[in-house]
Design an enzyme around this catalytic site. Structure first.
Site, PDB file in Angstrom:
ATOM      1  N   ASP A 105      43.279  33.500  37.995  1.00 17.99           N
ATOM      2  CA  ASP A 105      43.476  32.982  39.301  1.00 17.99           C
ATOM      3  C   ASP A 105      43.773  31.402  38.958  1.00 17.99           C
ATOM      4  O   ASP A 105      43.384  30.510  39.789  1.00 17.99           O
ATOM      5  CB  ASP A 105      42.578  33.202  40.300  1.00 17.99           C
TER       6      ASP A 105
ATOM      7  N   ASN B  73      45.542  44.575  39.509  1.00 20.27           N
ATOM      8  CA  ASN B  73      44.268  43.969  39.681  1.00 20.27           C
ATOM      9  C   ASN B  73      44.689  42.495  39.944  1.00 20.27           C
ATOM     10  O   ASN B  73      43.872  41.540  40.369  1.00 20.27           O
ATOM     11  CB  ASN B  73      43.301  44.022  38.311  1.00 20.27           C
TER      12      ASN B  73
ATOM     13  N   GLY C 272      46.562  39.129  41.546  1.00 24.39           N
ATOM     14  CA  GLY C 272      46.892  38.537  42.611  1.00 24.39           C
ATOM     15  C   GLY C 272      47.605  37.347  42.380  1.00 24.39           C
ATOM     16  O   GLY C 272      47.031  36.386  42.053  1.00 24.39           O
TER      17      GLY C 272
ATOM     18  N   THR D 201      38.661  42.325  31.463  1.00 24.16           N
ATOM     19  CA  THR D 201      39.352  43.477  31.803  1.00 24.16           C
ATOM     20  C   THR D 201      39.925  44.425  30.565  1.00 24.16           C
ATOM     21  O   THR D 201      39.337  44.160  29.587  1.00 24.16           O
ATOM     22  CB  THR D 201      40.762  42.919  32.779  1.00 24.16           C
TER      23      THR D 201
HETATM   24  P1  GDP Z   1      47.028  33.421  39.857  1.00 22.59           P
HETATM   25  O1  GDP Z   1      46.456  34.744  39.875  1.00 22.59           O
HETATM   26  O2  GDP Z   1      46.782  32.710  38.464  1.00 22.59           O
HETATM   27  O3  GDP Z   1      48.605  33.434  40.186  1.00 22.59           O
HETATM   28  O4  GDP Z   1      46.426  32.436  40.924  1.00 22.59           O
HETATM   29  P2  GDP Z   1      46.118  33.037  42.356  1.00 22.59           P
HETATM   30  O5  GDP Z   1      47.357  33.033  43.082  1.00 22.59           O
HETATM   31  O6  GDP Z   1      45.102  34.254  42.354  1.00 22.59           O
HETATM   32  O7  GDP Z   1      45.053  31.781  42.783  1.00 22.59           O
HETATM   33  C1  GDP Z   1      45.555  30.564  42.987  1.00 22.59           C
HETATM   34  C2  GDP Z   1      45.335  30.000  44.146  1.00 22.59           C
HETATM   35  O8  GDP Z   1      45.374  28.540  44.042  1.00 22.59           O
HETATM   36  C3  GDP Z   1      46.331  30.432  45.163  1.00 22.59           C
HETATM   37  O9  GDP Z   1      45.871  30.491  46.595  1.00 22.59           O
HETATM   38  C4  GDP Z   1      47.518  29.310  45.208  1.00 22.59           C
HETATM   39  O10 GDP Z   1      48.230  29.316  46.436  1.00 22.59           O
HETATM   40  C5  GDP Z   1      46.726  28.167  45.083  1.00 22.59           C
HETATM   41  N1  GDP Z   1      46.995  27.096  44.337  1.00 22.59           N
HETATM   42  C6  GDP Z   1      47.885  27.083  42.995  1.00 22.59           C
HETATM   43  N2  GDP Z   1      48.022  25.773  42.659  1.00 22.59           N
HETATM   44  C7  GDP Z   1      47.368  24.747  43.499  1.00 22.59           C
HETATM   45  C8  GDP Z   1      47.119  23.553  43.641  1.00 22.59           C
HETATM   46  O11 GDP Z   1      47.494  22.800  42.669  1.00 22.59           O
HETATM   47  N3  GDP Z   1      46.225  22.939  44.546  1.00 22.59           N
HETATM   48  C9  GDP Z   1      45.881  23.772  45.506  1.00 22.59           C
HETATM   49  N4  GDP Z   1      44.929  23.272  46.380  1.00 22.59           N
HETATM   50  N5  GDP Z   1      45.958  25.202  45.343  1.00 22.59           N
HETATM   51  C10 GDP Z   1      46.911  25.685  44.645  1.00 22.59           C
HETATM   52  P1  IMO Z   2      45.156  37.225  38.225  1.00 19.93           P
HETATM   53  O1  IMO Z   2      46.051  37.911  37.255  1.00 19.93           O
HETATM   54  C1  IMO Z   2      40.537  36.876  38.505  1.00 19.93           C
HETATM   55  C2  IMO Z   2      38.392  40.629  36.838  1.00 19.93           C
HETATM   56  C3  IMO Z   2      37.744  41.235  38.010  1.00 19.93           C
HETATM   57  C4  IMO Z   2      36.480  41.757  37.028  1.00 19.93           C
HETATM   58  C5  IMO Z   2      37.206  41.895  35.691  1.00 19.93           C
HETATM   59  C6  IMO Z   2      37.466  43.219  35.658  1.00 19.93           C
HETATM   60  O2  IMO Z   2      45.226  37.252  39.632  1.00 19.93           O
HETATM   61  O3  IMO Z   2      44.437  36.099  37.638  1.00 19.93           O
HETATM   62  P2  IMO Z   2      39.537  45.047  36.332  1.00 19.93           P
HETATM   63  O4  IMO Z   2      39.735  45.269  37.769  1.00 19.93           O
HETATM   64  O5  IMO Z   2      40.460  44.549  35.439  1.00 19.93           O
HETATM   65  O6  IMO Z   2      38.636  46.210  35.937  1.00 19.93           O
HETATM   66  O7  IMO Z   2      38.316  43.874  36.517  1.00 19.93           O
HETATM   67  O8  IMO Z   2      38.108  41.199  35.761  1.00 19.93           O
HETATM   68  N1  IMO Z   2      39.842  40.123  37.181  1.00 19.93           N
HETATM   69  C7  IMO Z   2      40.306  39.136  37.792  1.00 19.93           C
HETATM   70  N2  IMO Z   2      39.836  38.193  38.229  1.00 19.93           N
HETATM   71  N3  IMO Z   2      41.951  37.176  38.451  1.00 19.93           N
HETATM   72  C8  IMO Z   2      42.603  38.364  38.127  1.00 19.93           C
HETATM   73  O9  IMO Z   2      44.264  38.447  37.948  1.00 19.93           O
HETATM   74  C9  IMO Z   2      41.719  39.556  37.547  1.00 19.93           C
HETATM   75  N4  IMO Z   2      41.930  40.597  37.259  1.00 19.93           N
HETATM   76  C10 IMO Z   2      40.656  41.106  37.118  1.00 19.93           C
HETATM   77  O10 IMO Z   2      37.156  40.445  39.041  1.00 19.93           O
HETATM   78  O11 IMO Z   2      35.570  40.814  37.044  1.00 19.93           O
HETATM   79 MG    MG Z   3      45.133  35.880  41.034  1.00 18.24          MG
END
Ligand code: GDP
Ligand code: IMO
Ligand code: MG
Length: 423
Positions: free
Chosen positions: A13, A38, A40, A239
């Site tokens: 994330d 898994n 997002g 994971t």
């Molecule tokens: P990913 O899984 O690595 O693609 O990241 P996620 O989408 O799960 O989580 C990142 C969150 O932070 C999302 O809600 C993005 O919209 C938000 N985000 C990304 N870059 C920034 C930033 O520079 N500032 C803020 N405030 N939010 C951000």
């Molecule tokens: P993105 O790509 C954050 C975490 C789960 C759990 C562990 C194992 O959005 O960064 P799983 O479902 O893979 O067996 O879960 O890994 N996890 C993540 N945490 N971002 C993700 O993906 C994750 N994918 C799995 O919360 O702790």
């Molecule tokens: Mg994510």
């Protein structure tokens, strides 16, 4: 042309989806190399927010081809819903989204097994997203899995039945309370498989090889983060795939000597969702403030993300394991208004000061040692160039660059595509 990689350096994330979307205009092909639903990955532009699960984050660029690599695990049910979500945006995914025949398929019973395994662990549960990731990769390495290419064969349903029967016996073995109606799940699953089959299945390693040879530019998109890597993460709270740079080689069939830039993404602080150790985790109002301003809720499960200070020791480790060449710092804007900021620059490990990530980072053995910085008050979200940065932010960046010995090329100051500053 070399293949560039983009991957998360923490516990996921970090903002991978946003940056892949930003970088896609420089690439012909975006290829996901591991993980599955898994993940997002959030993208924001024109006032709309999209969350992608299995589909690469280049999909909103009409000229780019998006490849789901052999290292990915696909749940047809989630995938079909993802496609549905794209329908209103006029995306020609039959043309620009292609899938490796060697990618493994997540079956309904894999999801059930994930739930049964977690329930049987009680307090020691991993905190899995319950998307069937672990059981699917187990079947892959156990050589029992069903691959996308199998779906083209006439007898695949027999193979499916045999595996699902075995899974049902395993679920019973766990002896936990998992309620399910497999018949209903299967109706949805078989329908979704038909949707999946309307897309192009390819021999993706050959496709990528030829693309490289003809001078096409390729960006490999990782999921999760380095500290969730099956080998190098905080095992067993990880994971089930290699989220690190090596995973791009095995997950796409790209040779190591063909890798170019390795973009490492990190948040200006740290978050983690699910169980497992997290040395710099905050349990006070400072952590709550980060979570609130940073909107730290999981994009997949909606769970609260645990928040804490930046852990430079863990970050250095991730840079090392991945061979990061350029860094991207995300969510710096979230730290505006904090009087002081802390960065973990060493650990007290069983009474000794160390500066590397040891085998066990459980709190009973390890306490973070912090270096403190003056915070900044300015709102970063409207800034468009580095010259506008407050001195304290520049100091924070300069310190990280000096310690990590890698340039921070991008500072992200908000979720939107446009809130991205190149240095
Ligand atoms: P990913 O899984 O690595 O693609 O990241 P996620 O989408 O799960 O989580 C990142 C969150 O932070 C999302 O809600 C993005 O919209 C938000 N985000 C990304 N870059 C920034 C930033 O520079 N500032 C803020 N405030 N939010 C951000
Ligand atoms: P993105 O790509 C954050 C975490 C789960 C759990 C562990 C194992 O959005 O960064 P799983 O479902 O893979 O067996 O879960 O890994 N996890 C993540 N945490 N971002 C993700 O993906 C994750 N994918 C799995 O919360 O702790
Ligand atoms: Mg994510």
């Amino acid at each position: 042309m070399a293949v560039d990689l983009l991957l998360g350096l923490q516990w996921g994330d970090e903002g991978k989806g946003k940056i892949v979307d930003v970088l896609t205009s420089n690439y012909n092909i975006i290829a996901r190399f591991q993980g599955g639903p898994n993940a997002g990955h959030t993208l924001e532009f024109d006032g709309i927010k999209h969350v992608l699960r299995t589909i690469p984050s280049g999909i909103f660029h009409k000229e780019s081809v998006n490849v789901i690599g052999n290292g990915v695990v696909i749940d047809p049910v989630v995938f079909a819903k993802e496609l549905e979500g794209l329908d209103q945006f006029n995306i020609d995914y039959k043309k620009n989204l292609i899938i490796s025949r060697k990618a493994h398929v997540i079956l309904p019973t894999h999801r059930l097994l994930d739930a049964a395994s977690e329930a049987s662990k009680g307090k020691a549960k991993i905190g899995s997203t319950l998307k069937g990731i672990g059981p699917t990769y187990m079947d892959k390495t156990g050589r029992n899995g069903i691959r996308v290419g199998d779906l083209e064969l006439s007898d695949w349903k027999e193979k499916y039945r045999a595996l699902a029967n075995k899974h049902e016996a395993l679920i019973e073995f766990y002896n936990v309370d998992v309620q399910y109606n497999l018949k209903e799940m299967e109706v949805e699953f078989f329908e979704a498989v038909e949707v999946l089959k309307t897309l192009q299945f390819i021999d993706s390693e050959e496709y990528l090889f030829q693309a490289q040879k003809s001078g096409k530019t390729i960006l490999a998109e990782g999921a999760q983060g380095s500290l969730l890597d099956i080998d190098f993460g905080t095992y067993p709270f990880v994971t089930s795939s290699n989220t690190t740079a090596a995973g791009a080689c095995t997950g796409l069939g790209v040779a190591p000597n063909q890798i170019g830039e390795v973009y490492g993404i990190f948040k200006a602080y740290t978050t983690r969702v699910g169980s497992g150790p997290f040395p710099t985790e905050l349990f006070d109002e400072v952590g709550e403030k980060m979570a609130k301003i940073g909107n730290e809720f999981g994009a997949v499960t909606g769970r609260n993300r645990r928040c804490g200070w930046l852990d430079l020791i863990a970050l250095k480790y991730a840079c090392q394991v991945n061979g990061v060449t350029k860094l991207m710092m995300m969510k710096g804007d979230v730290l505006s208004g904090f009087k002081s900021l802390k960065v973990c620059t060493a650990y007290n490990y069983k009474g000794e000061t160390i500066t590397h990530l040891p085998y066990s980072i459980e709190p009973e053995n390890l306490k973070p040692i912090y270096t403190e910085f003056k915070g900044w008050k300015e709102d970063l979200t409207k800034m468009t160039e580095e010259a506008q940065f407050p001195k304290e932010l520049n100091d924070y960046i300069a310190f990280l660059e000096k310690e990590l010995e890698i340039p921070i090329q991008v500072v992200s100051v908000g979720p939107d595509r446009k809130q991205t500053i190149f240095r």
